[in-house]
Scaffold this motif. Structure first.
Motif, PDB file in Angstrom:
ATOM      1  N   VAL A 114      23.356  10.186 -24.217  1.00  0.00           N
ATOM      2  CA  VAL A 114      23.527  11.922 -24.029  1.00  0.00           C
ATOM      3  C   VAL A 114      22.475  12.424 -23.823  1.00  0.00           C
ATOM      4  O   VAL A 114      21.681  12.808 -25.176  1.00  0.00           O
ATOM      5  N   LEU A 115      22.316  13.083 -23.017  1.00  0.00           N
ATOM      6  CA  LEU A 115      21.076  14.078 -22.854  1.00  0.00           C
ATOM      7  C   LEU A 115      21.751  15.361 -22.399  1.00  0.00           C
ATOM      8  O   LEU A 115      22.251  15.785 -21.434  1.00  0.00           O
ATOM      9  N   ALA A 116      21.418  16.540 -23.132  1.00  0.00           N
ATOM     10  CA  ALA A 116      22.109  17.854 -22.911  1.00  0.00           C
ATOM     11  C   ALA A 116      23.597  17.850 -23.228  1.00  0.00           C
ATOM     12  O   ALA A 116      24.366  16.849 -23.546  1.00  0.00           O
ATOM     13  N   ASP A 117      24.224  18.603 -22.845  1.00  0.00           N
ATOM     14  CA  ASP A 117      25.637  19.139 -23.383  1.00  0.00           C
ATOM     15  C   ASP A 117      26.816  18.409 -22.559  1.00  0.00           C
ATOM     16  O   ASP A 117      27.730  19.169 -21.925  1.00  0.00           O
ATOM     17  N   SER A 118      26.762  17.035 -22.121  1.00  0.00           N
ATOM     18  CA  SER A 118      27.939  16.344 -21.519  1.00  0.00           C
ATOM     19  C   SER A 118      28.355  15.255 -22.449  1.00  0.00           C
ATOM     20  O   SER A 118      27.518  14.317 -22.761  1.00  0.00           O
ATOM     21  N   PRO A 119      29.169  15.478 -23.197  1.00  0.00           N
ATOM     22  CA  PRO A 119      29.504  14.912 -24.403  1.00  0.00           C
ATOM     23  C   PRO A 119      30.364  13.411 -24.119  1.00  0.00           C
ATOM     24  O   PRO A 119      31.022  13.364 -22.709  1.00  0.00           O
ATOM     25  N   VAL A 120      30.269  12.472 -24.912  1.00  0.00           N
ATOM     26  CA  VAL A 120      31.067  11.075 -25.076  1.00  0.00           C
ATOM     27  C   VAL A 120      31.749  11.130 -26.298  1.00  0.00           C
ATOM     28  O   VAL A 120      31.205  11.509 -27.203  1.00  0.00           O
ATOM     29  N   PRO A 129      37.999  11.306 -33.043  1.00  0.00           N
ATOM     30  CA  PRO A 129      37.057  10.237 -32.450  1.00  0.00           C
ATOM     31  C   PRO A 129      35.635  10.512 -32.704  1.00  0.00           C
ATOM     32  O   PRO A 129      35.173  11.795 -33.321  1.00  0.00           O
ATOM     33  N   VAL A 130      34.693   9.657 -32.609  1.00  0.00           N
ATOM     34  CA  VAL A 130      33.313   9.758 -32.770  1.00  0.00           C
ATOM     35  C   VAL A 130      32.741  10.975 -31.559  1.00  0.00           C
ATOM     36  O   VAL A 130      33.145  10.470 -30.516  1.00  0.00           O
ATOM     37  N   VAL A 131      32.118  11.572 -31.779  1.00  0.00           N
ATOM     38  CA  VAL A 131      31.845  12.672 -30.764  1.00  0.00           C
ATOM     39  C   VAL A 131      30.245  12.775 -30.775  1.00  0.00           C
ATOM     40  O   VAL A 131      29.618  13.045 -31.687  1.00  0.00           O
ATOM     41  N   ILE A 132      29.755  12.483 -29.410  1.00  0.00           N
ATOM     42  CA  ILE A 132      28.211  12.395 -29.440  1.00  0.00           C
ATOM     43  C   ILE A 132      27.900  13.826 -28.230  1.00  0.00           C
ATOM     44  O   ILE A 132      28.524  13.589 -27.173  1.00  0.00           O
ATOM     45  N   ASN A 133      27.551  14.639 -28.769  1.00  0.00           N
ATOM     46  CA  ASN A 133      27.247  15.969 -28.140  1.00  0.00           C
ATOM     47  C   ASN A 133      25.906  16.484 -28.411  1.00  0.00           C
ATOM     48  O   ASN A 133      25.538  16.491 -29.766  1.00  0.00           O
ATOM     49  N   ASP A 134      25.065  16.584 -27.611  1.00  0.00           N
ATOM     50  CA  ASP A 134      23.740  17.234 -27.522  1.00  0.00           C
ATOM     51  C   ASP A 134      23.939  18.548 -27.531  1.00  0.00           C
ATOM     52  O   ASP A 134      23.787  19.234 -26.087  1.00  0.00           O
ATOM     53  N   GLU A 135      23.875  19.437 -28.631  1.00  0.00           N
ATOM     54  CA  GLU A 135      23.927  20.799 -28.411  1.00  0.00           C
ATOM     55  C   GLU A 135      22.883  21.706 -28.761  1.00  0.00           C
ATOM     56  O   GLU A 135      22.873  22.777 -29.162  1.00  0.00           O
ATOM     57  N   ARG A 136      21.549  20.924 -28.582  1.00  0.00           N
ATOM     58  CA  ARG A 136      20.407  21.561 -28.835  1.00  0.00           C
ATOM     59  C   ARG A 136      20.012  22.945 -27.855  1.00  0.00           C
ATOM     60  O   ARG A 136      19.745  23.853 -28.323  1.00  0.00           O
ATOM     61  N   SER A 137      20.769  22.875 -26.694  1.00  0.00           N
ATOM     62  CA  SER A 137      20.401  24.218 -25.626  1.00  0.00           C
ATOM     63  C   SER A 137      21.438  25.465 -26.251  1.00  0.00           C
ATOM     64  O   SER A 137      21.236  26.555 -25.933  1.00  0.00           O
ATOM     65  N   ALA A 138      22.413  25.226 -27.212  1.00  0.00           N
ATOM     66  CA  ALA A 138      23.305  26.166 -27.932  1.00  0.00           C
ATOM     67  C   ALA A 138      22.627  26.950 -28.904  1.00  0.00           C
ATOM     68  O   ALA A 138      23.387  27.923 -29.346  1.00  0.00           O
ATOM     69  N   PHE A 139      21.477  26.499 -29.301  1.00  0.00           N
ATOM     70  CA  PHE A 139      20.901  27.405 -30.438  1.00  0.00           C
ATOM     71  C   PHE A 139      19.575  28.195 -30.211  1.00  0.00           C
ATOM     72  O   PHE A 139      18.853  28.152 -31.074  1.00  0.00           O
TER      73      PHE A 139
END
Length: 255
Positions: A114-120, A129-139
């Motif tokens: 996962v690269l940027a905010d498109s989660p698996v 579920p296990v959530v893989i979400n790249d939220e670095r752009s949200a901060f």
């Protein structure tokens, strides 16, 4: 392995999401719509970028099934960079960019990137579920063009697929043992807002909706909630500006 997909553009817009499905993998891309007045330095648009990235990723997943997903993405970014041509400023920090999410089933595990905010999402039999979400752009401290430009593809900021192959090394990657996986989903943030923006249910509820009613139904629920809840421009608690509608794409995977 059964994979079901639906995609819907934001009303009145071209769809800048792109999804490709193989027999045992899903690639999901969400192109970043440029802010008004920003010069990307590129003669190509976001749809051009996401299609070429998708083609490069798909080819690598077919021809190099054992390759690490970070290596696959780095090579795809490099190949796409080479296709730009001399007319594009490939050093521009505003060059067209995209999120990337990949889920691949191997003999022993499900591998994800996962690269940027498109989660698996991966259901392993727990309540959530296990959530893989790249939220670095949200901060980011704010979302002015200057701040986003400075933070994109830099340490301390956020990373996306554009013209910098090194971004692949900053993706979130990992594996889940194959016997543990009961179902999974790959989403753009226009679909994941079912949970993280619109509050229609938990991540577990989102995945259950996908399994029971399919991705088309989930996106229709998102569209209804957007009309009821969101003005043309809204803000999350993080301060990040959100559109009233966004391109929405969802894939549900049943082993």
């Amino acid at each position: 392995m059964q994979i079901t997909v639906a995609s819907d553009p934001a009303p009145g817009h071209l769809n800048e999401d792109f999804v490709v499905v193989g027999p045992d993998w899903v690639v999901m891309l969400d192109g970043a719509t440029p802010a008004a007045g920003v010069d990307s330095g590129c003669t190509h648009g976001v749809p051009w970028l996401v299609r070429r990235l998708a083609a490069a990723l798909s080819g690598a997943l077919v021809l190099r099934p054992e390759a690490g997903l970070s290596d696959v993405l780095a090579d795809a970014i490099l190949r796409t960079r080479d296709e730009h041509g001399d007319a594009c400023d490939l050093d521009s920090p505003d060059s067209p960019s995209s999120t990337v999410a990949i889920l691949r089933a191997g003999a022993a595990s499900y591998d994800y990137l996962v690269l940027a905010d498109s989660p698996v999402l991966v259901d392993v039999g727990e309540v959530e579920p296990v959530v893989i979400n790249d939220e670095r752009s949200a901060f980011l401290p704010d979302y002015s063009n200057a701040t986003v430009r400075k933070a994109r593809n830099h340490d301390g900021g956020f990373w996306v697929a554009s013209t910098v192959p090194e971004a692949a090394a900053h993706a979130l990657t990992g594996s889940v043992p194959r016997p543990d996986v009961r179902s999974a989903a790959v989403l753009t943030d226009g679909a994941s807002r079912y949970t993280d923006v619109l509050g229609l249910g938990t991540w577990g509820d989102l995945l259950a909706h996908l399994r029971t009613d399919g991705p088309g139904s989930l996106i229709r629920a998102v569209r209804t909630a957007e009309r009821e809840q969101l003005p043309p421009e809204s803000r999350e608690r993080s301060g990040r500006r959100r559109k009233g509608h966004d391109d929405a794409t969802a894939a549900v995977v049943i082993p």
